[in-house]
Design an enzyme around this catalytic site. Structure first.
Site, PDB file in Angstrom:
ATOM      1  N   GLU A 105       0.734  -1.298   0.002  1.00 37.60           N
ATOM      2  CA  GLU A 105       0.070  -0.239   0.139  1.00 37.60           C
ATOM      3  C   GLU A 105       0.833   1.029   0.160  1.00 37.60           C
ATOM      4  OE1 GLU A 105      -3.166   2.490   0.113  1.00 37.60           O
ATOM      5  OE2 GLU A 105      -3.324   0.427  -0.534  1.00 37.60           O
ATOM      6  N   GLY A 119      14.828   2.579   1.694  1.00 28.89           N
ATOM      7  CA  GLY A 119      13.708   2.326   0.949  1.00 28.89           C
ATOM      8  C   GLY A 119      14.189   0.786   0.355  1.00 28.89           C
ATOM      9  N   ASN A 146       6.345  10.419 -10.672  1.00 30.23           N
ATOM     10  CA  ASN A 146       7.073   9.861  -9.523  1.00 30.23           C
ATOM     11  C   ASN A 146       8.124   9.134 -10.212  1.00 30.23           C
ATOM     12  OD1 ASN A 146       8.543   9.407  -7.117  1.00 30.23           O
ATOM     13  ND2 ASN A 146       6.978   8.705  -6.038  1.00 30.23           N
ATOM     14  N   TYR A 153      12.132   1.057  -8.761  1.00 31.60           N
ATOM     15  CA  TYR A 153      11.229  -0.158  -9.037  1.00 31.60           C
ATOM     16  C   TYR A 153      11.750  -0.892 -10.169  1.00 31.60           C
ATOM     17  CZ  TYR A 153       7.858   1.347  -5.743  1.00 31.60           C
ATOM     18  OH  TYR A 153       7.425   1.931  -4.382  1.00 31.60           O
ATOM     19  N   LYS A 154      12.387  -0.148 -11.182  1.00 31.32           N
ATOM     20  CA  LYS A 154      12.905  -0.700 -12.284  1.00 31.32           C
ATOM     21  C   LYS A 154      14.332  -1.538 -12.222  1.00 31.32           C
ATOM     22  CE  LYS A 154      10.530   1.851 -16.017  1.00 31.32           C
ATOM     23  NZ  LYS A 154      10.862   2.706 -17.251  1.00 31.32           N
TER      24      LYS A 154
END
Length: 178
Positions: A105, A119, A146, A153-154
């Site tokens: 989430e 992170g 963003n 994430y990539k």
């Protein structure tokens, strides 16, 4: 989802956390007492996402949803010298196509701590949790503007899908449904 149990990884000191202060940095399962700080970070995220008035959940609702008789979410927090500076909150989602999946989430690191590897620590822990729970994968959303998050994430070779639109009914719409 039982958030009241203690797990072996509840308090894990992190050595050399990518620029964080090392021995003062801890990754652990969130507890009820973390909820006020998590809500502060959620509001910080809403401001970052250009939705400063969108957070309507109360602290009591948030606490009950995570630690009440029927908890629906779980979170990992990262703290530096006893202060929660980030978290990853998830719940179980069921896909009729893929089966049980971990739904991320929110992944939030307070602004002063971004770029220090925290992170990554949280995201790596979520991948581990997905594997430990035997889920068929992990899913989340990212805003198309963003770029730092998309780039992050990539690095994990995540599939970022286009073409889906979000739909929702507000609490008021549900109450006023005829």
């Amino acid at each position: 989802m039982d958030n009241n149990s203690t797990t072996a990884d509840q308090k894990l000191p992190l050595q050399g956390a990518g620029g964080a202060s090392g021995l003062g940095t801890v990754l652990r399962v969130a507890t009820l007492s973390d909820c006020p700080r998590l809500l502060e970070l959620i509001i910080e995220l809403a401001i970052f996402e250009r939705e400063p008035d969108a957070v309507t959940v109360t602290l009591e609702e948030f606490e009950a949803a995570g630690f009440g008789p029927k908890p629906v979410w779980k979170a990992f927090v990262v703290e530096d010298n006893g202060i929660v500076v980030g978290f990853a909150l998830y719940y179980i989602r069921y896909s009729t196509w893929k089966g049980q999946r971990l739904y991320l989430e929110d992944l939030v690191i307070t602004e002063a701590y971004r770029g220090k590897g925290l992170g990554k620590l949280l995201f790596d822990r979520l991948i581990q949790e997905t594997r430990e729970l035997g889920f068929s994968g992990m899913v989340w959303q990212v805003l198309d503007w963003n770029e730092p998050a998309i780039k992050f994430y990539k690095k994990y070779e995540a599939n970022i899908e286009a073409g889906w639109l979000n739909a929702a009914l507000s609490k008021e719409q549900v109450i006023n449904f005829k």
